[in-house]
Scaffold this motif. Structure first.
Motif, PDB file in Angstrom:
ATOM      1  N   PRO A 112       0.829  -1.206   0.000  1.00  0.00           N
ATOM      2  CA  PRO A 112       0.000   0.000   0.000  1.00  0.00           C
ATOM      3  C   PRO A 112       0.867   1.262   0.000  1.00  0.00           C
ATOM      4  O   PRO A 112       1.847   1.346   0.752  1.00  0.00           O
ATOM      5  CB  PRO A 112      -0.790  -0.101   1.305  1.00  0.00           C
ATOM      6  N   SER A 114       0.696   5.800  -0.510  1.00  0.00           N
ATOM      7  CA  SER A 114      -0.176   6.968  -0.533  1.00  0.00           C
ATOM      8  C   SER A 114       0.643   8.180  -0.958  1.00  0.00           C
ATOM      9  O   SER A 114       1.769   8.025  -1.446  1.00  0.00           O
ATOM     10  CB  SER A 114      -0.859   7.174   0.816  1.00  0.00           C
ATOM     11  N   ILE A 134      -2.108  12.341   2.838  1.00  0.00           N
ATOM     12  CA  ILE A 134      -3.313  11.533   2.622  1.00  0.00           C
ATOM     13  C   ILE A 134      -3.111  10.257   3.427  1.00  0.00           C
ATOM     14  O   ILE A 134      -2.327   9.379   3.062  1.00  0.00           O
ATOM     15  CB  ILE A 134      -3.545  11.246   1.126  1.00  0.00           C
ATOM     16  N   ASP A 135      -3.791  10.214   4.586  1.00  0.00           N
ATOM     17  CA  ASP A 135      -3.498   9.203   5.599  1.00  0.00           C
ATOM     18  C   ASP A 135      -4.393   7.984   5.417  1.00  0.00           C
ATOM     19  O   ASP A 135      -5.194   7.642   6.288  1.00  0.00           O
ATOM     20  CB  ASP A 135      -3.685   9.833   6.990  1.00  0.00           C
ATOM     21  N   ARG A 136      -4.308   7.377   4.250  1.00  0.00           N
ATOM     22  CA  ARG A 136      -5.065   6.137   4.016  1.00  0.00           C
ATOM     23  C   ARG A 136      -4.356   5.350   2.920  1.00  0.00           C
ATOM     24  O   ARG A 136      -3.568   5.897   2.144  1.00  0.00           O
ATOM     25  CB  ARG A 136      -6.503   6.442   3.597  1.00  0.00           C
ATOM     26  N   ASP A 137      -4.630   4.052   2.871  1.00  0.00           N
ATOM     27  CA  ASP A 137      -4.078   3.216   1.808  1.00  0.00           C
ATOM     28  C   ASP A 137      -4.756   3.624   0.513  1.00  0.00           C
ATOM     29  O   ASP A 137      -5.967   3.472   0.370  1.00  0.00           O
ATOM     30  CB  ASP A 137      -4.335   1.740   2.113  1.00  0.00           C
ATOM     31  N   LEU A 138      -3.966   4.195  -0.411  1.00  0.00           N
ATOM     32  CA  LEU A 138      -4.567   4.863  -1.560  1.00  0.00           C
ATOM     33  C   LEU A 138      -4.173   4.221  -2.893  1.00  0.00           C
ATOM     34  O   LEU A 138      -4.978   4.140  -3.809  1.00  0.00           O
ATOM     35  CB  LEU A 138      -4.125   6.338  -1.546  1.00  0.00           C
ATOM     36  N   LEU A 139      -2.923   3.783  -2.978  1.00  0.00           N
ATOM     37  CA  LEU A 139      -2.349   3.379  -4.263  1.00  0.00           C
ATOM     38  C   LEU A 139      -1.658   2.037  -4.138  1.00  0.00           C
ATOM     39  O   LEU A 139      -1.251   1.644  -3.040  1.00  0.00           O
ATOM     40  CB  LEU A 139      -1.268   4.375  -4.691  1.00  0.00           C
ATOM     41  N   LEU A 168      -4.196   4.201  -9.087  1.00  0.00           N
ATOM     42  CA  LEU A 168      -5.111   4.892  -8.170  1.00  0.00           C
ATOM     43  C   LEU A 168      -6.447   4.151  -8.120  1.00  0.00           C
ATOM     44  O   LEU A 168      -7.137   4.177  -7.103  1.00  0.00           O
ATOM     45  CB  LEU A 168      -5.310   6.345  -8.630  1.00  0.00           C
ATOM     46  N   GLN A 180      -8.438  14.701  -2.898  1.00  0.00           N
ATOM     47  CA  GLN A 180      -8.073  14.201  -1.560  1.00  0.00           C
ATOM     48  C   GLN A 180      -6.854  14.924  -0.999  1.00  0.00           C
ATOM     49  O   GLN A 180      -6.728  15.093   0.212  1.00  0.00           O
ATOM     50  CB  GLN A 180      -7.846  12.686  -1.624  1.00  0.00           C
ATOM     51  N   SER A 184      -6.937  16.917   2.490  1.00  0.00           N
ATOM     52  CA  SER A 184      -5.951  16.654   3.543  1.00  0.00           C
ATOM     53  C   SER A 184      -5.272  17.940   4.001  1.00  0.00           C
ATOM     54  O   SER A 184      -4.897  18.083   5.164  1.00  0.00           O
ATOM     55  CB  SER A 184      -4.933  15.637   3.031  1.00  0.00           C
ATOM     56  N   ARG A 202       3.036   2.994   3.102  1.00  0.00           N
ATOM     57  CA  ARG A 202       2.155   3.053   4.264  1.00  0.00           C
ATOM     58  C   ARG A 202       2.678   2.240   5.441  1.00  0.00           C
ATOM     59  O   ARG A 202       2.247   2.447   6.578  1.00  0.00           O
ATOM     60  CB  ARG A 202       0.773   2.532   3.860  1.00  0.00           C
TER      61      ARG A 202
END
Ligand code: CO
Length: 416
Positions: A112, A114, A134-139, A168, A180, A184, A202
């Motif tokens: 993961p 981000s 961007i504090d999430r698993d994004l990419l 993405l 996003q 953020s 991540r």
């Protein structure tokens, strides 16, 4: 802030500087701006930030003899988003990135990812930066299946434009990246004028090993040395020298930027101190002659599976203590005098040291010291901590080494 917390909270140079800033402010340091007039008093600590990604902090004693500068770098290899970051050919949305620094590309796959960095917005008539995390698993950057490349385990030549564009999502993800990022940063997407955004992994820092003696984390190079220098500075009682933290950006792309080690950032700050302290040029030159620069950047530990890559005699290991680096080419600046200075310093700090030199048939890397001395002609030593997998997006170091650098930095600043 603990090392693991510092690493986890610092996915880019901008965040590293912000976290150093917070720690300094918490300790009562006074912010200065390069745009404003400075008033400096002995006995206090000040800091100044350039471009959001480099920071110099200093503490001035009464009648300083010279400077004690501890330098490290805030940046790490990554991938930087280009303008118009999304590419939407076909059914998928990918991010259009270019390489930043000399990374081990294979390590970025199948985990993961981000995005973090900064956006620039106009506020009260001024251009200001806002941090993005961007504090999430994004990419994710999916590998090509073994069935489609049977040679995958025999080495592969990566092409950034072809192989390294992270996914993405599907059509539903179109337009999500900048949306996003703006969210953020707490700004409206239409107010974002420009940005410096990077990929980050991540996976947080983790302590492992049979006895809990290993640390694996993103950005050990060089945030481990930034964090240790900061801790040393904050725990120092300060001696007869002006103690300086100099955290530069852009080491991974050659240091030749306005916030890099080869810039005038440090020498500009020193010249302004000279003015503020009412120092004559002659007195200033005497101070320069009685100064020292410690350039702290991670180096290579003996690799467990590739001991043949190491110098046959000097074989530093994880948890073997402070690393003192030499190179005849002067890519590491340490010479006999500077080496002796550091060995004395380690003795005073009560920490063990070990030596790194390249195998004579390997050129090795370079670091901050040889760039910084162009602007500040101090005796300089290149030091650091030994790690494995340098420039992987997830590097491995020794938990117990960290304290040796904290103590060395503190002893450096405490010199009478
Ligand atoms: Co480095």
């Amino acid at each position: 802030m603990q090392l693991t917390d510092f690493l986890n909270a610092s996915p880019t140079a901008f965040h590293a500087v912000e976290n150093v800033r917070k720690a300094l402010e918490g300790a009562g340091a006074v912010p200065l701006s390069e745009k404003d007039a400075w008033e400096i008093q002995a006995g206090r600590t000040y800091y100044v930030i350039r471009n959001g990604s480099a920071l110099t902090a200093f503490h001035i004693p009464e009648s300083p003899k010279g400077f004690r500068v501890y330098a490290a770098h805030t940046d790490s290899p990554s991938f930087k988003l280009k303008e118009n970051p999304e590419t939407a050919e076909g059914p998928y949305v990918r991010l259009n990135v270019e390489g930043y620094g000399g990374m081990l590309m294979s390590t970025w796959f199948d985990r993961p990812l981000s995005v973090a960095g900064r956006v620039i917005v106009k506020e009260d008539g001024e251009l200001r930066q806002k941090l993005v995390l961007i504090d999430r698993d994004l990419l994710i950057l999916p590998s090509l299946a073994i069935h489609m490349n049977r040679e995958a385990n025999s080495g592969y030549s990566y092409n950034v434009q072809k192989d390294m564009l992270p996914l993405l999502g599907c059509a539903a993800s179109k337009g999500q990246l900048l949306k996003q990022a703006a969210e953020s940063a707490g700004v409206r997407e239409e107010d974002v004028l420009d940005y410096d955004l990077f990929l980050y992994v991540r996976e947080p820092a983790r302590v492992l090993g049979g006895a809990g003696e290993l640390i694996a984390a993103p950005h050990l190079d060089d945030l481990e040395c930034v964090s240790a220098g900061l801790e040393g500075f904050l725990s120092a009682s300060f001696g007869g020298y002006i103690s300086v933290l100099a955290f530069f950006d852009n080491e991974e792309v050659g240091s030749r930027t306005r916030q890099g080690a080869e810039s005038t950032f440090l020498s500009d700050v020193m010249r302004r101190l000279k003015e503020c302290l009412g120092c004559s040029e002659e007195r200033y030159q005497r101070m320069i002659a009685d100064s020292f620069l410690l350039s702290a950047d991670n180096g290579h530990a003996l690799h467990p599976n590739h001991p043949e890559k190491c110098d046959p005699v000097n074989r530093p290991v994880l948890n073997g203590g402070l690393l003192l680096k030499y190179a005849a080419s002067q890519r590491y600046t340490t010479d006999g005098y500077a080496g002796a200075f550091v060995k004395e310093l380690c003795r005073r700090a009560g920490v063990p040291f070990q030596v790194f030199v390249n195998r004579s048939d390997l050129p090795g890397g370079s670091t901050l010291g040889s760039h910084a001395v162009i602007q500040v002609p101090f005796p300089t030593a290149d030091i650091g901590l030994a790690i494995l997998a340098m420039h992987s997006c997830y590097e491995t170091g020794g938990v117990w080494d960290y304290e040796t650098l904290v103590k060395t930095a503190a002893a450096f600043f405490d010199e009478q």
